[in-house]
Design a protein around this motif. Structure first.
Motif, PDB file in Angstrom:
ATOM      1  N   ARG A   4       0.665  -1.179  -0.018  1.00  0.00           N
ATOM      2  CA  ARG A   4       0.032  -0.019   0.031  1.00  0.00           C
ATOM      3  C   ARG A   4       0.880   1.420  -0.010  1.00  0.00           C
ATOM      4  NH1 ARG A   4      -2.220   3.632  -0.803  1.00  0.00           N
ATOM      5  NH2 ARG A   4      -4.235   4.463  -0.020  1.00  0.00           N
ATOM      6  N   SER A   8      -2.372   1.777  -5.091  1.00  0.00           N
ATOM      7  CA  SER A   8      -3.639   2.315  -4.692  1.00  0.00           C
ATOM      8  C   SER A   8      -4.305   1.089  -3.921  1.00  0.00           C
ATOM      9  CB  SER A   8      -4.361   2.363  -5.764  1.00  0.00           C
ATOM     10  OG  SER A   8      -4.751   1.252  -6.725  1.00  0.00           O
ATOM     11  N   PRO A   9      -5.164   1.353  -2.929  1.00  0.00           N
ATOM     12  CA  PRO A   9      -5.929   0.302  -2.051  1.00  0.00           C
ATOM     13  C   PRO A   9      -6.255  -0.979  -3.110  1.00  0.00           C
ATOM     14  CG  PRO A   9      -6.538   2.524  -1.669  1.00  0.00           C
ATOM     15  CD  PRO A   9      -5.781   2.624  -2.838  1.00  0.00           C
ATOM     16  N   ARG A  10      -6.824  -0.731  -4.293  1.00  0.00           N
ATOM     17  CA  ARG A  10      -7.319  -1.740  -5.181  1.00  0.00           C
ATOM     18  C   ARG A  10      -6.155  -2.716  -5.766  1.00  0.00           C
ATOM     19  NH1 ARG A  10     -11.824  -2.047  -8.216  1.00  0.00           N
ATOM     20  NH2 ARG A  10     -12.518  -0.173  -7.828  1.00  0.00           N
ATOM     21  N   SER A  11      -5.001  -2.088  -5.939  1.00  0.00           N
ATOM     22  CA  SER A  11      -3.823  -2.766  -6.345  1.00  0.00           C
ATOM     23  C   SER A  11      -3.311  -3.494  -5.381  1.00  0.00           C
ATOM     24  CB  SER A  11      -2.754  -2.069  -7.251  1.00  0.00           C
ATOM     25  OG  SER A  11      -3.431  -1.236  -8.204  1.00  0.00           O
ATOM     26  N   ALA A  13      -4.671  -4.534  -2.570  1.00  0.00           N
ATOM     27  CA  ALA A  13      -5.523  -5.747  -2.278  1.00  0.00           C
ATOM     28  C   ALA A  13      -5.529  -6.900  -3.322  1.00  0.00           C
ATOM     29  CB  ALA A  13      -7.141  -5.125  -2.324  1.00  0.00           C
ATOM     30  N   ALA A  14      -5.339  -6.573  -4.823  1.00  0.00           N
ATOM     31  CA  ALA A  14      -5.271  -7.574  -5.754  1.00  0.00           C
ATOM     32  C   ALA A  14      -3.937  -8.408  -5.142  1.00  0.00           C
ATOM     33  CB  ALA A  14      -5.056  -7.265  -7.061  1.00  0.00           C
ATOM     34  N   SER A  19     -10.233  -8.942  -1.133  1.00  0.00           N
ATOM     35  CA  SER A  19     -11.196  -8.288  -2.003  1.00  0.00           C
ATOM     36  C   SER A  19     -10.780  -6.760  -1.749  1.00  0.00           C
ATOM     37  CB  SER A  19     -12.634  -8.442  -1.534  1.00  0.00           C
ATOM     38  OG  SER A  19     -12.669  -8.033  -0.236  1.00  0.00           O
ATOM     39  N   THR A  20     -11.486  -5.920  -2.484  1.00  0.00           N
ATOM     40  CA  THR A  20     -11.311  -4.488  -2.569  1.00  0.00           C
ATOM     41  C   THR A  20     -12.028  -3.908  -1.433  1.00  0.00           C
ATOM     42  OG1 THR A  20     -11.004  -4.490  -5.045  1.00  0.00           O
ATOM     43  CG2 THR A  20     -11.727  -2.459  -3.829  1.00  0.00           C
ATOM     44  N   ALA A  23      -9.851  -4.023   1.616  1.00  0.00           N
ATOM     45  CA  ALA A  23      -8.911  -3.109   1.435  1.00  0.00           C
ATOM     46  C   ALA A  23      -9.481  -1.666   2.326  1.00  0.00           C
ATOM     47  CB  ALA A  23      -8.470  -3.198   0.175  1.00  0.00           C
ATOM     48  N   TYR A  24     -10.749  -1.347   1.652  1.00  0.00           N
ATOM     49  CA  TYR A  24     -11.190  -0.061   2.055  1.00  0.00           C
ATOM     50  C   TYR A  24     -11.488  -0.133   3.616  1.00  0.00           C
ATOM     51  CZ  TYR A  24     -10.931   1.888  -2.780  1.00  0.00           C
ATOM     52  OH  TYR A  24     -10.438   2.352  -3.899  1.00  0.00           O
TER      53      TYR A  24
END
Length: 490
Positions: A4, A8-11, A13-14, A19-20, A23-24
């Motif tokens: 992180r 980004s949070p999405r990347s 998490a992947a 899951s996204t 992450a959030y």
């Protein structure tokens, strides 16, 4: 979270394979699950509420050494409704309170043991093992010596108390078995030996102990009285030795021994097996021990006694019989832990087994019927109320037979018959054989001794006596010897 930092949070998490949404959620609250968990509250009311801080803590502050069980008993006296199940809760809370607010405790400092520096001595009570010798429970102690570095041990059976004689004999046996002496010897102040002694006796005992240590060039030291852990190297070994003796007795299948030397051999073999486990360390320490002197020093007390008209003398609340020809003489007695050596001037007489006074304070007796039997033959009625009558009988069968004689016969006849039996045992050297005959008579309801038959039974057998033929040399043989001597001189 490491990814992180650059993604980004999405990347991130992947890359982390979750899951996204997760992450959030982590972005919103960075606490760990264990940190989010609410602390568990009490599931039932506190049974010590209003008691612990108000009553127990003042007790602990006023008496820091008080036991938790004593505090609980006092609380139950004050609060009868307090159930027994609260005791464990209170003990745990007291333990926690003492850990946080209690007084400082003693700290035991582990020491580095230098080879050849220290040997320790102490006594341990062995009465609870139930050892029996010749059918009698043996009330005894073990003198225990140990080298602090290598763990060499020596044990010696002590029949009396913790005296200087027992210490001197046991310590010297240990040093001569070891083959050297350490530079320092530590004891526990010989507290039992000092008890009930006046100032001059204490000084004399201290001088003798110091002289013993000087003889072996050892520095005498003593731990503080009542501080057992200062002698921990030997105190801890006591427990291991007693456990080993107990196990060995169980393996043996019996705690009964035929005689005292047999029990002493049993202890020696057990200690030898313990020493065999650390042979290398013992050999290494033996090389740096001080050499022994050329001879042992005295390990006895010397006392002068007067033989009275009672045919004996009293020493340490024990009466000992001696041959009546010594009446009126002053004897020199060397007092050991298990025996007495008697001297008339510088002439050794004989050795007596050492006796012990009763724990209640009653005098003891060490009696040999052979010393007084000639006088009893002249005064047989003296046997009836003799102070040491029970100790006079050499075996239990003789005592039981005397009881039967008193039941069946008049007192005078019973005493005369019993004296005749003792005289027969002495004169014909048949004490054990006569005891066997008496046992067989006691086994029958009406069995009584027949002195004429017994004298005939134990009389010397003429057929067993050797026939000696003496042949006289002729006088002419002496003339031949004289002629040969005359020829040599010519």
């Amino acid at each position: 979270m490491k990814m992180r930092q650059t993604m980004s949070p999405r990347s991130a998490a992947a890359c982390a394979a979750f899951s996204t949404a997760t992450a959030y959620r982590l972005e919103a609250d960075m606490r760990l699950p264990s940190q989010k968990k609410a602390p568990r509250g009490r599931r039932r009311p506190d049974p010590l509420a209003g008691i612990f801080d108000e009553e127990i803590v003042p007790l602990l502050e006023a008496a820091p050494g008080i036991r938790a069980v004593a505090v609980f008993e006092e609380l139950q006296r004050r609060h009868p409704e307090l159930p027994d199940g609260v005791r464990r809760t209170m003990e745990r809370r007291i333990r926690s309170w003492r850990a946080l607010r209690g007084p400082d405790r003693d700290v035991i400092f582990r020491q580095v043991h230098e080879p050849g520096r220290m040997g320790l001595s102490d006594f341990t009570d062995m009465a609870d093992l139930g050892v029996r010798v010749a059918g009698v429970k043996l009330d005894h102690r073990l003198y225990h010596f140990r080298l602090s570095c290598s763990g060499f041990e020596h044990a010696h059976v002590i029949l009396g108390g913790e005296s200087y004689v027992a210490l001197a004999e046991g310590l010297q046996n240990a040093l001569w078995a070891l083959g050297g002496a350490p530079r320092e010897h530590r004891s526990d102040s010989l507290s039992a030996a000092f008890r009930n002694l006046d100032a001059s006796a204490r000084e004399d005992l201290t001088r003798r102990y110091d002289a013993l240590c000087r003889h072996y060039r050892m520095e005498p030291t003593r731990n503080n009285r009542g501080i057992a852990h200062e002698n921990g190297t030997i105190e801890s070994a006591h427990g291991h030795l007693k456990a080993a003796v107990r196990d060995a007795l169980l393996m043996r299948g019996s705690a009964a021994f035929d005689d005292l030397p047999g029990y002493r051999r049993f202890i020696d073999e057990l200690v030898a097996r313990k020493n065999a486990r650390c042979t290398k360390r013992i050999d290494a320490e033996r090389a740096v021990l001080q050499p022994l002197p050329s001879m042992r020093t005295s390990d006895y007390e010397e006392v002068l006694v007067m033989v009275t008209s009672s045919g004996g003398f009293t020493l340490r609340k024990v009466f000992y019989t001696v041959p009546s020809r010594l009446i009126g003489h002053r004897l020199r007695v060397r007092l050991y832990d298990d025996r007495l050596d008697l001297f008339l001037g510088g002439t050794p007489l004989f050795t007596l087994q050492r006796g012990r006074a009763d724990a209640s304070g009653k005098h003891g007796h060490v009696v040999d019927y052979r010393h007084v039997i000639h006088a009893l033959r002249r005064k047989p009625m003296a046997l009836l109320n003799l102070v040491y009558r029970d100790q006079l009988f050499p075996r239990e069968a003789y005592r039981r037979m005397f009881d039967r004689l008193l039941e069946r016969l008049a007192e005078r006849m019973a005493c005369r018959t019993m004296v005749d039996l003792l005289s027969l045992a002495h004169e014909r050297a048949c004490e054990a054989e006569l005891a066997a005959v008496l046992e067989s008579l006691l086994a029958t309801p009406r069995g009584m001794p027949d002195m004429a038959a017994l004298r005939g039974r134990f009389a010397p057998d003429p057929a067993s006596l050797p026939e000696v033929v003496v042949e006289l040399a002729p006088l002419s043989a002496y003339e031949a010897l004289l002629d040969a001597r005359a020829e040599e001189m010519a």
